[in-house]
Scaffold this active site. Structure first.
Site, PDB file in Angstrom:
ATOM      1  N   ASP A   1      15.439  39.345  -7.240  1.00 46.56           N
ATOM      2  CA  ASP A   1      15.795  40.699  -7.687  1.00 46.56           C
ATOM      3  C   ASP A   1      14.791  41.739  -7.220  1.00 46.56           C
ATOM      4  O   ASP A   1      15.159  42.882  -6.923  1.00 46.56           O
ATOM      5  CB  ASP A   1      15.920  40.742  -9.211  1.00 46.56           C
ATOM      6  CG  ASP A   1      17.287  40.305  -9.699  1.00 46.56           C
ATOM      7  OD1 ASP A   1      18.093  39.833  -8.873  1.00 46.56           O
ATOM      8  OD2 ASP A   1      17.550  40.417 -10.912  1.00 46.56           O
TER       9      ASP A   1
ATOM     10  N   LYS B   1      22.066  27.299 -15.790  1.00 42.53           N
ATOM     11  CA  LYS B   1      21.748  27.246 -17.228  1.00 42.53           C
ATOM     12  C   LYS B   1      21.046  28.546 -17.622  1.00 42.53           C
ATOM     13  O   LYS B   1      19.882  28.748 -17.317  1.00 42.53           O
ATOM     14  CB  LYS B   1      20.859  26.055 -17.555  1.00 42.53           C
ATOM     15  CG  LYS B   1      20.488  25.972 -19.041  1.00 42.53           C
ATOM     16  CD  LYS B   1      19.569  24.791 -19.321  1.00 42.53           C
ATOM     17  CE  LYS B   1      19.158  24.764 -20.791  1.00 42.53           C
ATOM     18  NZ  LYS B   1      18.285  25.902 -21.163  1.00 42.53           N
TER      19      LYS B   1
ATOM     20  N   SER C   1      17.390  26.361 -15.252  1.00 41.79           N
ATOM     21  CA  SER C   1      16.674  26.972 -16.360  1.00 41.79           C
ATOM     22  C   SER C   1      15.436  27.752 -15.891  1.00 41.79           C
ATOM     23  O   SER C   1      15.561  28.799 -15.263  1.00 41.79           O
ATOM     24  CB  SER C   1      16.318  25.890 -17.387  1.00 41.79           C
ATOM     25  OG  SER C   1      15.867  26.458 -18.587  1.00 41.79           O
TER      26      SER C   1
END
Length: 457
Positions: free
Chosen positions: A320, A334, A309
């Site tokens: 990224d 999740k 999460s």
């Protein structure tokens, strides 16, 4: 048999909620509804009939059951049964369970210190929280809780299991554990402790910091800033040569704290995470702010199957943007957002309202975040495939797009090549941390630079 007066009144109120819109549709259409509106009205009518059936069943039970039933228990059970048809993270919490959930985010309670989830009709361990009774007793991710204090957990909901393990410090809880490799379940007696989760802890290794973020509670980002400043102090006031941000076995927590921690390592106006709900609702994008940003020293983020999460939001954002190299094993997967609604009677509803995406638009739901380099938590171990993940939970959302959740396994890279042993890290018995420190020490050496990143990361 006629409905009892309370249920008739409740049903009438439910019917009236949408009735004006249906009447308005008739008026606007002159008695003939457009196809879309007609279809919606037909669904509404079906819902009303089902609600009437529900009210009748309640009335029959209330008036004819062999013993006087507990009305509150009947209603709460009906709500829980309804939500059991949705994803595993949408749950109803009676008042006592809801109070404990609110305590969790403050970081202090009496219990064992264990994060659990429901897989089919079984209760499994997602991760024991570091330095808690559960961790000291040797519980591991993937363990199945077969029983709690002699009561079988088969079919037990997570809230009930959590409630049985919580309680005053000093109390004894008997867990029955099944683990891969056990020939039969084993009983482990654990003494509850007053769990005070210090969400951030750190250490210094030759000018390189190691900061463990255990979960994302209120003020986690503040604690992180203070810990980084403390490590700089230990480093003679000089900037760190690098940082290992350890998110292993971090089950997540508050979204705003995940955003704040990501923001600390990113320059201004970069996307951190976006959320998308149904029909464009609950769609947001969180971006970094150009203040309190750490210097651009190299960062490694450690992850494993217990990183879930909020941890995955941080790991995905830093990966990224090329701000950090990820080392460890694939994360839990999740990728959904829950909102918590407090109801009038003190109960609570945790409702899944959106999916979240990394800055490059990746949904980690079911897939998880793949590390740049795979290093299992234990020497000679597998990359955590036996540990439970989101994809193993009953009724989980499927991964979006054509890419299969399992396809990442074929693209995972092994440990970084040509690591130079470092005497500072040599005594460590923690393989991922040792690799991370050697990796960062190599980057800090004259001419050191990171290897090329995996394609598409």
């Amino acid at each position: 048999m006629r409905l009892s007066q309370p249920w008739r009144a409740a049903l009438a109120a439910l019917l009236l909620v949408s009735e004006p819109s249906a009447a308005q549709e008739k008026k606007d259409a002159g008695g003939s509804r457009p196809p879309g509106k007609a279809e919606r009205a037909e669904k509404d009518d079906a819902t009303y009939r089902q609600l009437e059936t529900f009210a009748r069943v309640l009335s029959y039970v209330e008036n004819n059951y062999v013993e006087p039933p507990d009305r509150e228990r009947l209603v709460y059970g009906a709500i829980q049964g309804m939500l059991d048809t949705l994803d595993p993270h949408t749950v109803f919490m009676p008042p006592d369970v809801f109070r404990e959930m609110k305590i969790d985010t403050s970081g202090e309670w009496g219990g064992l210190g264990i994060e659990i989830a429901r897989k089919n009709d079984r209760i499994i361990v997602v991760a024991p929280i570091d330095d808690t009774p559960a961790a000291r007793a040797g519980l591991k991710a993937g363990d199945e809780l077969v029983g709690i204090d002699g009561e079988s957990t088969r079919g037990m909901d997570v809230g009930r299991a959590m409630q049985k393990m919580r309680g005053p410090a000093g109390g004894r809880v008997l867990l029955t554990i099944q683990r891969q490799g056990f020939t039969a379940p084993r009983e482990i007696a654990i003494i509850r402790d007053h769990i005070r989760i210090v969400s951030v802890e750190g250490a210094l290794y030759g000018g390189i910091g190691h900061v463990k973020v255990k979960n994302f509670q209120e003020r986690t980002d503040q604690y992180l800033r203070k810990e980084l400043d403390r490590l700089r102090g230990l480093n003679g006031g000089k900037e760190l040569r690098g940082l290992v941000l350890d998110l292993r076995n971090n089950p997540g927590g508050l979204l705003d704290q995940a955003v704040a921690v990501s923001d600390r390592f990113l320059p201004g106006n970069l996307p951190i995470v976006s959320t998308r709900g149904r029909d464009g609702r609950n769609s947001t994008e969180e971006r970094s702010k150009d203040r309190d940003t750490e210097k651009n020293y190299p960062v490694v983020v450690l992850v494993n199957a217990g990183s879930a999460s909020a941890s995955e939001i941080v790991a995905g954002a830093l990966q990224d943007h090329g701000r950090a190299t990820l080392i460890g094993t694939p994360t839990f997967g999740k990728g959904s957002v829950q909102t918590v609604i407090e109801l009038e009677d003190g109960s609570g509803l945790k409702l899944t309202i959106a999916r979240y995406y990394t800055p490059k638009g990746r949904s980690i739901q079911e897939r998880g975040i793949a590390p740049d380099y795979v290093v299992p938590d234990e020497a000679g171990g597998k990359p955590g495939r036996e540990a439970p993940r989101e994809k193993d939970l009953q009724r989980h959302f499927r991964a979006e797009g054509s890419e299969e959740a399992s396809s990442q396994a074929s693209t995972l890279k092994g440990p970084p090549e040509n690591l130079v042993p470092w005497d500072v890290a040599a005594p460590l018995k923690d393989p991922p941390l040792k690799v991370a420190l050697e990796y960062l020490n190599g980057l800090a050496a004259p001419g050191g630079r990171p290897p090329a990143r995996a394609e598409g990361r």
